[in-house]
Design an enzyme around this catalytic site. Structure first.
Site, mmCIF file in Angstrom:
data_model
loop_
_atom_site.group_PDB
_atom_site.id
_atom_site.type_symbol
_atom_site.label_atom_id
_atom_site.label_comp_id
_atom_site.label_asym_id
_atom_site.label_seq_id
_atom_site.Cartn_x
_atom_site.Cartn_y
_atom_site.Cartn_z
ATOM 1 N N GLY A 53 29.355 44.019 20.893
ATOM 2 C CA GLY A 53 29.620 43.242 19.683
ATOM 3 C C GLY A 53 29.640 44.175 18.489
ATOM 4 C CB CYS A 80 28.588 48.320 23.970
ATOM 5 S SG CYS A 80 29.074 49.229 22.502
ATOM 6 C CE1 TYR A 81 23.811 44.319 18.055
ATOM 7 C CE2 TYR A 81 23.826 42.525 19.635
ATOM 8 C CZ TYR A 81 23.375 43.063 18.452
ATOM 9 O OH TYR A 81 22.484 42.372 17.672
ATOM 10 C CG HIS A 163 33.212 48.937 26.273
ATOM 11 N ND1 HIS A 163 32.855 47.639 25.993
ATOM 12 C CD2 HIS A 163 32.793 49.679 25.219
ATOM 13 C CE1 HIS A 163 32.271 47.597 24.812
ATOM 14 N NE2 HIS A 163 32.222 48.826 24.320
ATOM 15 C CD GLU A 165 33.684 45.843 28.983
ATOM 16 O OE1 GLU A 165 32.930 46.590 29.633
ATOM 17 O OE2 GLU A 165 33.555 45.652 27.767
ATOM 18 N N GLY A 219 55.562 21.776 31.764
ATOM 19 C CA GLY A 219 56.459 22.351 32.767
ATOM 20 C C GLY A 219 56.015 23.738 33.183
ATOM 21 C CB VAL A 221 51.760 28.141 35.967
ATOM 22 C CG1 VAL A 221 51.372 29.200 34.954
ATOM 23 C CG2 VAL A 221 50.783 28.143 37.121
ATOM 24 C CG ASP A 222 48.888 28.234 31.590
ATOM 25 O OD1 ASP A 222 48.812 28.887 32.642
ATOM 26 O OD2 ASP A 222 49.190 28.738 30.503
ATOM 27 C CB SER A 223 50.251 21.882 31.214
ATOM 28 O OG SER A 223 51.590 22.080 31.556
ATOM 29 C CE LYS A 365 50.882 32.192 31.738
ATOM 30 N NZ LYS A 365 51.051 30.869 31.194
#
Ligand code: XMP
Length: 509
Positions: A53, A80-81, A163, A165, A219, A221-223, A365
């Site tokens: 952070g 880190c923080y 980091h 990640e 229409g 993929v997410d919804s 995604k």
């Protein structure tokens, strides 16, 4: 059930940490650092990670988290923080003695947390660092300027200054793998299909026995994945709408509604709202204003549709396919607003629904795609290229008119056809044309022209957070350009956008 809680101290890459843990087979979620102890401890807590952070631990309002996490007996890893926070809490000393940014040489000690990590480079991004360890803590990695990692095995407390990640730390994933397997003792059996069960349970808990949900489908993929989950959770208490706001691509409304009915068996109503959207957008040129108008208008249409369906005093919820990049780009308070995604930053404050159902809000995604495949969504839909809710409005620079929409639709249809003919639909992550609004001089049929330039954008990515412009073969680009100029009236120039993200974004507005 195994679960890792990541407590958010406001760093840019925090959701990536939860994602890395999920990729390694343990369910993980990012919670606010102020989350209640009940939500942190809920089922199967295996360990806690404190993120990075922007603060300094000595700053007057430095961010903190419930101190009781240190009494839970589960391992805590600070990044880190988060590392500085643990050191400070147990009596160590932190100073802004040596800043380190980007690739930094490191020496690894011998400890289960760093097992398999060679001496090499890690990605750093800090001003402060731990200069004196608290009692009981030992250094397990060092750079020239700082203690890069520590461990206190008796109290199960660990810290890394770098980091792990981010992709720029080679083998960074090993830190998380070691933390999960060697420190937390996880079996790492979580898979995306298990996630579906969790999400379905959470939807049932939120909506209750009698609540109903209006599903806003686009229409994409997410919804679609979000609606499929809600359908599994509450069946016919889900009603879906697909709004044609007049900013769709060629033939899109008809194709999408037919697909939802035929392939997914969803109960869906198509709503023609073209006139009202275009009227509200008339003369509007500023991108954020366009996005906010569209976000508001969508909700007003959804409210009207739910009113038509409502009987007695049912509770109606609004389902959205929001994913994490929509949230982070719209600004979280701790992060900057890059653009207001219509379903997050563009959402009006006053909505008639009694709540939002957003089961995918924490996912990227590619995770949504894996989940979609796992729950049986047809492959073509899972891999359909993303199309933004505000549609062509954010691909027309300046004000929106029917003429410009028509030029854009036509050029976009040509681009899509040529990408399909070249067999590149799945190799290129997203591709579209942009109405640049710029006019330039050309010569066609021996005559001077002064017409519009169309931009072509094609990118590769995995999660839309970072993208590269796609190296489309020259013959494909040549064909796209010559067809657009020959077939689309009022276009005499085609330009190819060779900007990655960052510094650009995918859409131009
Ligand atoms: P940017 O332009 O931010 O786009 O790099 C990242 C991804 O998000 C899509 N996008 C949106 N999707 N509502 C959406 O549903 C929005 O307001 C929105 N803005 C951008 C964009 O198409 C890309 O896939």
């Amino acid at each position: 059930m195994e679960r890792i809680v990541v407590l958010d101290f406001g760093g840019q890459y925090n959701q990536l940490i939860a994602r890395r843990v999920r990729e390694l087979g343990v369910y993980s979620e990012l919670l606010p650092r102020t989350a209640s102890l009940e939500s942190i401890c809920a089922e199967g807590l295996s360990g806690i990670i404190l993120t990075g952070g922007p603060d300094s631990v000595y700053a007057p309002n430095a961010k903190t988290c419930p101190d009781s996490i240190f009494q839970l007996g589960v391992p805590v890893l600070g990044i880190c923080y988060g590392m500085q926070y643990i050191a400070h809490r147990f009596g160590g000393k932190i100073e802004a003695r040596a800043r380190e940014y980007a690739d930094t040489p490191i020496q690894m000690g011998n400890h289960p947390l760093t097992a398999g990590m060679d001496a090499g480079y890690v990605w750093m991004n800090h001003n402060d660092s731990v200069v004196e360890l608290p009692e009981g803590f030992s250094p397990i990695a060092e750079t020239e300027h700082c203690i890069a990692a520590f461990a206190n095995d008796a109290q199960r407390l660990y810290g890394i200054q770098f980091h792990a990640e981010v992709a720029h730390t080679p083998k960074g994933t090993l830190i998380f793998k070691n933390f999960l397997e060697k420190i937390c003792g996880c079996r790492c059996g979580y898979r995306p299909e298990n996630l579906a069960d969790r999400l379905i349970d959470a939807i049932r808990a939120q909506v209750g026995e009698s609540g109903r949900v209006l599903g806003a489908l686009s229409g994409g993929v997410d919804s679609t994945v979000a609606a499929a989950l809600v359908h599994k959770a509450i069946g016919s208490r889900l009603s879906c709408v697909f709004v044609d706001h007049g900013l769709l691509r060629h033939n899109e409304a008809e194709e999408v509604v037919a697909f939802y009915k035929d392939s997914l068996g969803l109960n869906i109503t198509g709503v023609n709202a073209k006139e009202r959207f275009l009227a509200r957008l008339s003369g509007v040129t500023e991108p954020e204003q366009k996005r906010k108008i569209i976000g508001t208008e969508f909700v007003r249409v959804f409210e009207e549709e739910s009113r038509k369906l409502k009987t007695a005093d049912e509770d109606w919820f609004l389902l959205q396919g929001t994913i994490y990049p929509d949230v982070i780009e719209s600004g979280t308070g701790a992060s900057d607003t890059i653009k207001s995604h219509h379903n997050v930053g563009g959402l009006p404050k006053d909505i008639e629904f009694c709540g939002l159902v957003e089961p995918l809000r924490m996912l990227f995604k590619d995770e949504v795609r894996a989940l979609g495949e796992a729950i049986g969504i047809p492959h073509d839909l899972v891999w359909r290229q993303p199309f933004p809710g505000p549609g062509l409005a954010i691909r027309i620079l300046g004000d929106i008119t029917e003429d410009k929409l028509s030029i854009l639709r036509h050029s976009d249809a040509i681009l899509r056809e040529e990408i399909r003919l070249a067999g590149l639909q799945e190799a290129v992550w997203q591709y579209f044309t942009v109405f640049t609004g710029m006019r330039s001089v050309g010569v066609m049929g021996d005559q001077r022209t002064y017409d519009y330039a169309i931009g072509v954008r094609a990118v590769t990515s995995t999660d839309a957070m970072t993208v590269e412009w796609a190296e489309l073969p020259y013959p494909v680009l040549r064909k796209i350009s010559s067809r657009i100029i020959a077939e689309v009236a009022h276009v005499n120039r085609v330009v190819y956008d060779i900007t990655s993200k960052p510094p650009g974004t995918i859409e131009w507005e």
